[in-house]
Enzyme design. Structure first.
Site, PDB file in Angstrom:
ATOM      1  N   ALA A  63      -6.056   6.272   3.257  1.00  0.00           N
ATOM      2  CA  ALA A  63      -7.270   6.687   2.559  1.00  0.00           C
ATOM      3  C   ALA A  63      -8.205   5.485   2.537  1.00  0.00           C
ATOM      4  O   ALA A  63      -7.745   4.342   2.567  1.00  0.00           O
ATOM      5  CB  ALA A  63      -6.924   7.082   1.128  1.00  0.00           C
ATOM      6  N   GLY A 108      -2.301   7.553   3.577  1.00  0.00           N
ATOM      7  CA  GLY A 108      -2.795   8.913   3.813  1.00  0.00           C
ATOM      8  C   GLY A 108      -2.743   9.305   5.287  1.00  0.00           C
ATOM      9  O   GLY A 108      -2.655  10.493   5.606  1.00  0.00           O
ATOM     10  N   GLU A 111       0.692  10.510   5.692  1.00  0.00           N
ATOM     11  CA  GLU A 111       0.822  11.814   5.024  1.00  0.00           C
ATOM     12  C   GLU A 111       0.143  12.902   5.843  1.00  0.00           C
ATOM     13  O   GLU A 111       0.621  14.033   5.897  1.00  0.00           O
ATOM     14  CB  GLU A 111       0.249  11.717   3.599  1.00  0.00           C
ATOM     15  CG  GLU A 111       1.154  10.854   2.717  1.00  0.00           C
ATOM     16  CD  GLU A 111       0.516  10.409   1.430  1.00  0.00           C
ATOM     17  OE1 GLU A 111      -0.617   9.884   1.477  1.00  0.00           O
ATOM     18  OE2 GLU A 111       1.141  10.570   0.370  1.00  0.00           O
ATOM     19  N   GLU A 131       1.331   2.062  -0.348  1.00  0.00           N
ATOM     20  CA  GLU A 131       0.614   2.253  -1.616  1.00  0.00           C
ATOM     21  C   GLU A 131       1.077   1.317  -2.725  1.00  0.00           C
ATOM     22  O   GLU A 131       0.275   0.860  -3.535  1.00  0.00           O
ATOM     23  CB  GLU A 131       0.753   3.721  -2.089  1.00  0.00           C
ATOM     24  CG  GLU A 131      -0.083   4.706  -1.290  1.00  0.00           C
ATOM     25  CD  GLU A 131       0.607   5.211  -0.032  1.00  0.00           C
ATOM     26  OE1 GLU A 131       1.670   4.683   0.361  1.00  0.00           O
ATOM     27  OE2 GLU A 131       0.069   6.158   0.564  1.00  0.00           O
TER      28      GLU A 131
HETATM   29  N1  COA Z   1      -9.547   1.613   3.631  1.00  0.00           N
HETATM   30  C1  COA Z   1     -10.740   1.020   3.844  1.00  0.00           C
HETATM   31  N2  COA Z   1     -10.953   0.103   4.802  1.00  0.00           N
HETATM   32  C2  COA Z   1      -9.911  -0.227   5.585  1.00  0.00           C
HETATM   33  C3  COA Z   1      -8.644   0.337   5.421  1.00  0.00           C
HETATM   34  C4  COA Z   1      -8.482   1.305   4.390  1.00  0.00           C
HETATM   35  N3  COA Z   1      -7.326   1.946   4.185  1.00  0.00           N
HETATM   36  N4  COA Z   1      -7.787  -0.207   6.317  1.00  0.00           N
HETATM   37  C5  COA Z   1      -8.533  -1.083   7.038  1.00  0.00           C
HETATM   38  N5  COA Z   1      -9.805  -1.092   6.598  1.00  0.00           N
HETATM   39  C6  COA Z   1     -10.923  -1.908   7.095  1.00  0.00           C
HETATM   40  C7  COA Z   1     -10.802  -3.352   6.657  1.00  0.00           C
HETATM   41  O1  COA Z   1     -11.296  -3.509   5.333  1.00  0.00           O
HETATM   42  C8  COA Z   1     -11.648  -4.048   7.708  1.00  0.00           C
HETATM   43  O2  COA Z   1     -13.012  -3.849   7.369  1.00  0.00           O
HETATM   44  P1  COA Z   1     -14.052  -5.105   7.494  1.00  0.00           P
HETATM   45  O3  COA Z   1     -14.042  -5.450   8.955  1.00  0.00           O
HETATM   46  O4  COA Z   1     -15.332  -4.491   7.029  1.00  0.00           O
HETATM   47  O5  COA Z   1     -13.523  -6.170   6.628  1.00  0.00           O
HETATM   48  C9  COA Z   1     -11.368  -3.232   8.957  1.00  0.00           C
HETATM   49  O6  COA Z   1     -10.859  -1.962   8.514  1.00  0.00           O
HETATM   50  C10 COA Z   1     -10.322  -3.849   9.884  1.00  0.00           C
HETATM   51  O7  COA Z   1      -9.177  -4.106   9.122  1.00  0.00           O
HETATM   52  P2  COA Z   1      -8.467  -5.533   9.043  1.00  0.00           P
HETATM   53  O8  COA Z   1      -7.705  -5.611   7.765  1.00  0.00           O
HETATM   54  O9  COA Z   1      -9.449  -6.619   9.304  1.00  0.00           O
HETATM   55  O10 COA Z   1      -7.466  -5.437  10.291  1.00  0.00           O
HETATM   56  P3  COA Z   1      -6.085  -6.170  10.475  1.00  0.00           P
HETATM   57  O11 COA Z   1      -5.659  -5.897  11.879  1.00  0.00           O
HETATM   58  O12 COA Z   1      -6.173  -7.592  10.025  1.00  0.00           O
HETATM   59  O13 COA Z   1      -5.078  -5.429   9.465  1.00  0.00           O
HETATM   60  C11 COA Z   1      -4.034  -3.522   8.408  1.00  0.00           C
HETATM   61  C12 COA Z   1      -4.743  -4.090   9.670  1.00  0.00           C
HETATM   62  C13 COA Z   1      -3.834  -2.045   8.669  1.00  0.00           C
HETATM   63  C14 COA Z   1      -2.711  -4.213   8.205  1.00  0.00           C
HETATM   64  C15 COA Z   1      -4.937  -3.744   7.183  1.00  0.00           C
HETATM   65  O14 COA Z   1      -6.251  -3.306   7.477  1.00  0.00           O
HETATM   66  C16 COA Z   1      -4.474  -3.004   5.953  1.00  0.00           C
HETATM   67  O15 COA Z   1      -3.529  -3.407   5.316  1.00  0.00           O
HETATM   68  N6  COA Z   1      -5.181  -1.898   5.585  1.00  0.00           N
HETATM   69  C17 COA Z   1      -4.895  -1.130   4.402  1.00  0.00           C
HETATM   70  C18 COA Z   1      -3.718  -0.208   4.638  1.00  0.00           C
HETATM   71  C19 COA Z   1      -3.377   0.549   3.372  1.00  0.00           C
HETATM   72  O16 COA Z   1      -3.049   0.005   2.355  1.00  0.00           O
HETATM   73  N7  COA Z   1      -3.442   1.883   3.484  1.00  0.00           N
HETATM   74  C20 COA Z   1      -3.060   2.771   2.429  1.00  0.00           C
HETATM   75  C21 COA Z   1      -4.178   3.100   1.552  1.00  0.00           C
HETATM   76  S1  COA Z   1      -3.629   4.136   0.235  1.00  0.00           S
END
Ligand code: COA
Length: 257
Positions: A63, A108, A111, A131
């Site tokens: 999400a 999400g 899911e 989460e």
């Molecule tokens: N919601 C909003 N934005 C998200 C996102 C999410 N779930 N997952 C990634 N993004 C965005 C990041 O904020 C970043 O935006 P920016 O460039 O404006 O800063 C962009 O996507 C790229 O992500 P980034 O974190 O720089 O890539 P990465 O390769 O270093 O890491 C992940 C990848 C997936 C490990 C990391 O993005 C992450 O942990 N995301 C959240 C995952 C999460 O918790 N999902 C469950 C939500 S309930």
């Protein structure tokens, strides 16, 4: 547009299209998804769907976390209910779906994939329910569907640690059915979708119902429900055609009725 749509044969390919945010799901995505499902449901040319993510890194990274900032106990409840309805709609959708997981498949996004009929993954696929790292829990069916698919052991490990697993592990535990090089993933997903969508559609629909509803019942009730769906399949024109074609040693021409 948060979603891209493309038709290949009888398959609708629906691509999550927010690559700058790793295709995280926001309100716009959900609204466009509702519209896409309405359109696919109406369109007799479409027999099945494939879901995938835009860009090289992600299927869906969860999400959109920005939406969580302003939620309170009531708006969080409304948000979850709406999303659960949408995922249930995909799970029960008469036309089957394949999730082609091409990178991060988290929260999400997981899911969502769990609500599809079939999941396949590319070598760079990563799966997780992270989460707890945000101080919340999976709220769109993750605690329920994941354990039904891979068993409570792996579900607990993934949900309680929040750690990701790689594509090989996902294959081993049955979270994905097949593992492919990234370049071959979409073609294979379309092929599977085409196989499911090109068959007698009512039969596929009834079989989905038997599997889904049966899983929620004690065995004796599930078997009875299966019998009812089996009986219904005898009311279809495709059953007459399928049986006749076999006996006449020719290819069946199904009409979806
Ligand atoms: N919601 C909003 N934005 C998200 C996102 C999410 N779930 N997952 C990634 N993004 C965005 C990041 O904020 C970043 O935006 P920016 O460039 O404006 O800063 C962009 O996507 C790229 O992500 P980034 O974190 O720089 O890539 P990465 O390769 O270093 O890491 C992940 C990848 C997936 C490990 C990391 O993005 C992450 O942990 N995301 C959240 C995952 C999460 O918790 N999902 C469950 C939500 S309930």
């Amino acid at each position: 547009m948060a979603l891209l749509r493309e038709r290949r044969d009888a398959v609708e390919i629906i691509t999550f299209n927010r690559p700058d945010a790793l295709n995280a799901l926001n309100r716009e995505t959900f609204e466009e998804l509702e519209d896409a499902l309405d359109a696919v449901g109406r369109d007799e040319q479409v027999g099945a769907m494939v879901f995938t993510g835009a860009g090289p890194k992600a299927f869906v990274a969860g999400a959109d976390i920005r939406q969580f900032v302003d939620l309170d106990v009531w708006t969080a409840g409304e948000f979850a209910e709406r999303t659960l309805r949408l995922l249930r709609r995909i799970e029960e959708f008469p036309k089957p779906s394949v999730a082609a997981v091409n990178g991060f498949c988290l929260g999400g996004g997981m899911e969502f994939a769990l609500s599809c009929d079939v999941r396949i993954g590319a070598e760079n696929a990563r799966f997780g329910q992270p989460e707890v790292n945000l101080g919340i829990i999976p709220g769109w069916g993750g605690t329920q569907r994941l354990q039904r698919l891979v068993g409570p052991g792996w579900a607990r490990q993934m949900i309680l640690t929040g750690d990701m697993i790689d594509a090989q592990t996902a294959l081993r535990i049955g979270l994905i059915n097949e593992l492919l090089p990234q370049a071959e993933l979409l073609d294979r997903a379309v092929q599977i979708a085409q196989r499911m969508g090109g068959r007698a559609r009512r039969a596929v629909q009834l079989a989905k119902q038997a599997i889904l509803r049966g899983a929620e019942m004690p065995l004796a009730d599930g078997l009875q429900f299966e019998t009812a769906m089996w009986q219904l399949s005898f009311e279809t024109a495709d059953r007459q055609e399928g049986v006749a074609a076999f006996l006449e040693k020719r290819e069946a021409k199904f009409q979806g009725r």
